[in-house]
Design a protein around this motif. Structure first.
Motif, PDB file in Angstrom:
ATOM      1  N   LYS A 175       0.854  -1.183   0.000  1.00 32.94           N
ATOM      2  CA  LYS A 175       0.000   0.000   0.000  1.00 32.94           C
ATOM      3  C   LYS A 175       0.890   1.233   0.000  1.00 32.94           C
ATOM      4  CE  LYS A 175      -3.976  -2.098   2.274  1.00 32.94           C
ATOM      5  NZ  LYS A 175      -3.325  -3.438   2.353  1.00 32.94           N
ATOM      6  N   CYS A 178      -1.402   8.096  -1.392  1.00 32.09           N
ATOM      7  CA  CYS A 178      -1.845   8.679  -2.662  1.00 32.09           C
ATOM      8  C   CYS A 178      -2.868   9.773  -2.400  1.00 32.09           C
ATOM      9  CB  CYS A 178      -2.455   7.593  -3.544  1.00 32.09           C
ATOM     10  SG  CYS A 178      -2.864   8.137  -5.214  1.00 32.09           S
ATOM     11  N   PRO A 183      -5.395   4.770  -0.845  1.00 25.08           N
ATOM     12  CA  PRO A 183      -4.016   4.469  -1.232  1.00 25.08           C
ATOM     13  C   PRO A 183      -3.958   3.637  -2.499  1.00 25.08           C
ATOM     14  CG  PRO A 183      -4.723   2.929   0.439  1.00 25.08           C
ATOM     15  CD  PRO A 183      -5.873   3.901   0.259  1.00 25.08           C
ATOM     16  N   VAL A 184      -2.773   3.528  -3.061  1.00 28.38           N
ATOM     17  CA  VAL A 184      -2.506   2.483  -4.049  1.00 28.38           C
ATOM     18  C   VAL A 184      -2.444   1.158  -3.293  1.00 28.38           C
ATOM     19  CG1 VAL A 184      -0.846   1.582  -5.720  1.00 28.38           C
ATOM     20  CG2 VAL A 184      -1.196   4.057  -5.509  1.00 28.38           C
ATOM     21  N   SER A 185      -3.077   0.120  -3.836  1.00 33.18           N
ATOM     22  CA  SER A 185      -3.088  -1.177  -3.166  1.00 33.18           C
ATOM     23  C   SER A 185      -2.944  -2.276  -4.208  1.00 33.18           C
ATOM     24  CB  SER A 185      -4.390  -1.356  -2.386  1.00 33.18           C
ATOM     25  OG  SER A 185      -4.450  -2.623  -1.774  1.00 33.18           O
ATOM     26  N   ILE A 228      -2.301  -3.574  -9.418  1.00 29.09           N
ATOM     27  CA  ILE A 228      -3.045  -2.835  -8.407  1.00 29.09           C
ATOM     28  C   ILE A 228      -4.541  -3.059  -8.599  1.00 29.09           C
ATOM     29  CG2 ILE A 228      -1.234  -1.101  -8.193  1.00 29.09           C
ATOM     30  CD1 ILE A 228      -3.007   0.840  -9.805  1.00 29.09           C
ATOM     31  N   GLY A 232      -8.082   0.892  -4.351  1.00 36.08           N
ATOM     32  CA  GLY A 232      -7.270   1.138  -3.164  1.00 36.08           C
ATOM     33  C   GLY A 232      -7.731   0.355  -1.950  1.00 36.08           C
ATOM     34  N   ARG A 274      -4.280   6.990  -8.628  1.00 42.25           N
ATOM     35  CA  ARG A 274      -3.612   5.827  -8.050  1.00 42.25           C
ATOM     36  C   ARG A 274      -2.674   5.159  -9.053  1.00 42.25           C
ATOM     37  NH1 ARG A 274      -8.571   5.866  -5.408  1.00 42.25           N
ATOM     38  NH2 ARG A 274      -9.645   4.518  -6.911  1.00 42.25           N
ATOM     39  N   ARG A 277       0.506   7.233  -9.239  1.00 41.59           N
ATOM     40  CA  ARG A 277       1.366   7.018  -8.086  1.00 41.59           C
ATOM     41  C   ARG A 277       2.050   5.649  -8.167  1.00 41.59           C
ATOM     42  NH1 ARG A 277       2.434   9.559  -3.272  1.00 41.59           N
ATOM     43  NH2 ARG A 277       2.711  11.230  -4.809  1.00 41.59           N
ATOM     44  N   ALA A 278       1.344   4.638  -8.660  1.00 40.60           N
ATOM     45  CA  ALA A 278       1.942   3.315  -8.811  1.00 40.60           C
ATOM     46  C   ALA A 278       3.118   3.355  -9.790  1.00 40.60           C
ATOM     47  CB  ALA A 278       0.889   2.314  -9.284  1.00 40.60           C
TER      48      ALA A 278
END
Length: 415
Positions: A175, A178, A183-185, A228, A232, A274, A277-278
């Motif tokens: 995680k 973001c 979040p990014v997950s 991902i 999130g 997201r 950010r990933a």
């Protein structure tokens, strides 16, 4: 002993034949490539109902013709002979042909638990199919979103090693902080003991669903692979966890008219933040070779891959299978709808066809001439708008959920 052995082989052969029996399919041929008709030119479709590859007589065929011109035609025929349908379309767009077979009792033929039928078509002036008008501030909007994202430090919130099932691959449930409220997950996999700057990287996406990410172990055998989930949310949780979200907070996500009126409130904005950010995280890893950064996905994942390639110039390869959210304003211009949100102005900022115009890396697309979750006209608008090296593989009779085993394929490509 030899006789008994032959008898066993015969029984196996008969059992295998029984398992294969009853496989329905349609053959479909057009009198020229389904991508090369001119406006107003007669299109001739010749279809044959098959069972185990052989003509199947004695069934009723009910067919409909719709299209991006608003016309509708229908008819019935017997499967005793080939079904021939002639039509045309006088504006750039596609004709859709659907054929549903029924037995003598009026019951539809089935493929497993689903009704069996043909869904396909052809287009005219396919190279002239365009999307709607891109907002003048499209680029400025996404530059502002990137600036908002940059205010949130790139920080790993949770990194838990999980079993990859492969002793040569390490895998983490990850995680990352973001913007956008979630979040990014996802799951990150890569070869164990990789040297610095030794690995290509790939960001992978899934289709429309309320689910966690899957572990990309296969891809992680030779590269950094990060899949991902779209929301999130947690990965690897019991089904009840996802069902609760699907029936509650994430019910019909992306389809809410009130959210889609404004670009800042559409659900897909957070999804795009997201994925950006990933990508940023992948580029920070010491094992990344600093050169190859691929993105890939199908359906909603195809939309995400296109958005990633459009908004991050470091992306070097993009694969989008049966991409969703193409030409969202097309329904206001008479095009066949597909399965998608109602058009609203906020959706202009997340349209896959508009993202396509900003992509600089090579793009590969797969599409179905019978896919009316992601209609062919929208995918053609996407392809036509891409100025980077591009390739699209069309399959006759392919729907969003089903791809015929022996269907004809048609390829367009340009450098």
């Amino acid at each position: 002993m030899k006789t008994r052995f032959c008898l066993v082989l015969l029984l196996f052969a008969l059992a295998a034949a029984a398992l294969r029996a009853g496989e329905f399919s349609f053959s479909c041929r057009t009198d020229k490539s389904p991508l090369e008709y001119a406006l107003g030119e007669k299109m001739t479709f010749t279809l044959r109902l098959l069972e185990d590859g052989e003509p199947l007589p004695g069934k009723k065929l009910v067919w409909t013709r719709t299209g991006d011109d608003g016309r509708k035609e229908s008819g019935e025929a017997s499967s005793d002979s080939p079904l021939v349908i002639e039509t045309s379309i006088d504006r750039p767009g596609f004709v859709r042909i659907k054929v549903d077979p029924f037995d003598a009792d009026g019951k539809p033929l089935m493929r497993g638990r689903d009704k069996f039928g043909f869904d396909g078509g052809a287009g005219a002036a396919v190279g002239q199919i365009g999307g709607g008008e891109i907002p003048e501030d499209f680029d400025a909007f996404w530059a502002a979103q990137k600036a908002e994202l940059a205010k949130i430090p790139l920080k790993v919130l949770e990194m838990k090693e999980v079993d990859s099932g492969d002793p040569a691959v390490k895998c983490y449930d990850l995680k990352i902080a973001c913007a956008g409220g979630m979040p990014v997950s996802g799951y990150l996999c890569m070869p164990k003991n990789a040297e610095p700057k030794s690995l290509k990287a790939e960001l992978l996406f899934r289709g429309y669903a309320v689910v966690g990410a899957s572990r990309p172990v296969k891809q992680g055998k030779e590269r950094i692979a990060f899949q991902i989930n779209a929301h999130g949310i947690e990965n690897g949780r019991p089904e009840s966890y996802y069902n609760e979200l699907k029936n509650g907070k994430l019910r019909a996500y992306g389809f809410r008219d009130d959210e889609n009126r404004e670009r800042e409130t559409t659900y897909f904005r957070g999804m795009v933040l997201r994925l950006l950010r990933a990508l940023e995280y992948l580029k920070s890893l010491p094992e990344w070779d600093g050169k190859t950064l691929a993105v890939s996905g199908g359906s909603q994942g195809g939309f995400q891959a296109l958005a990633a390639a459009a908004l991050d110039p470091d992306v070097t390869q993009c694969f989008a299978g049966i991409p969703w959210l193409c030409d969202l304003s097309g329904i206001t211009r008479g095009r066949l709808r597909g399965w998608r949100p109602n058009y609203a102005p906020g959706l202009d900022y997340i349209d896959s066809a508009f993202f396509g115009t900003r992509i600089k890396c090579p793009v590969t697309i797969e599409a179905g001439l019978g896919d009316y979750v992601c209609p062919p006209s929208g995918v053609a608008a996407l392809y036509n708008g891409i100025s980077a090296p591009k390739k699209i593989v069309w399959k006759q009779g392919r729907t969003h959920a089903y791809s015929p085993r022996n269907a004809e394929t048609f390829v367009q490509e340009a450098e």
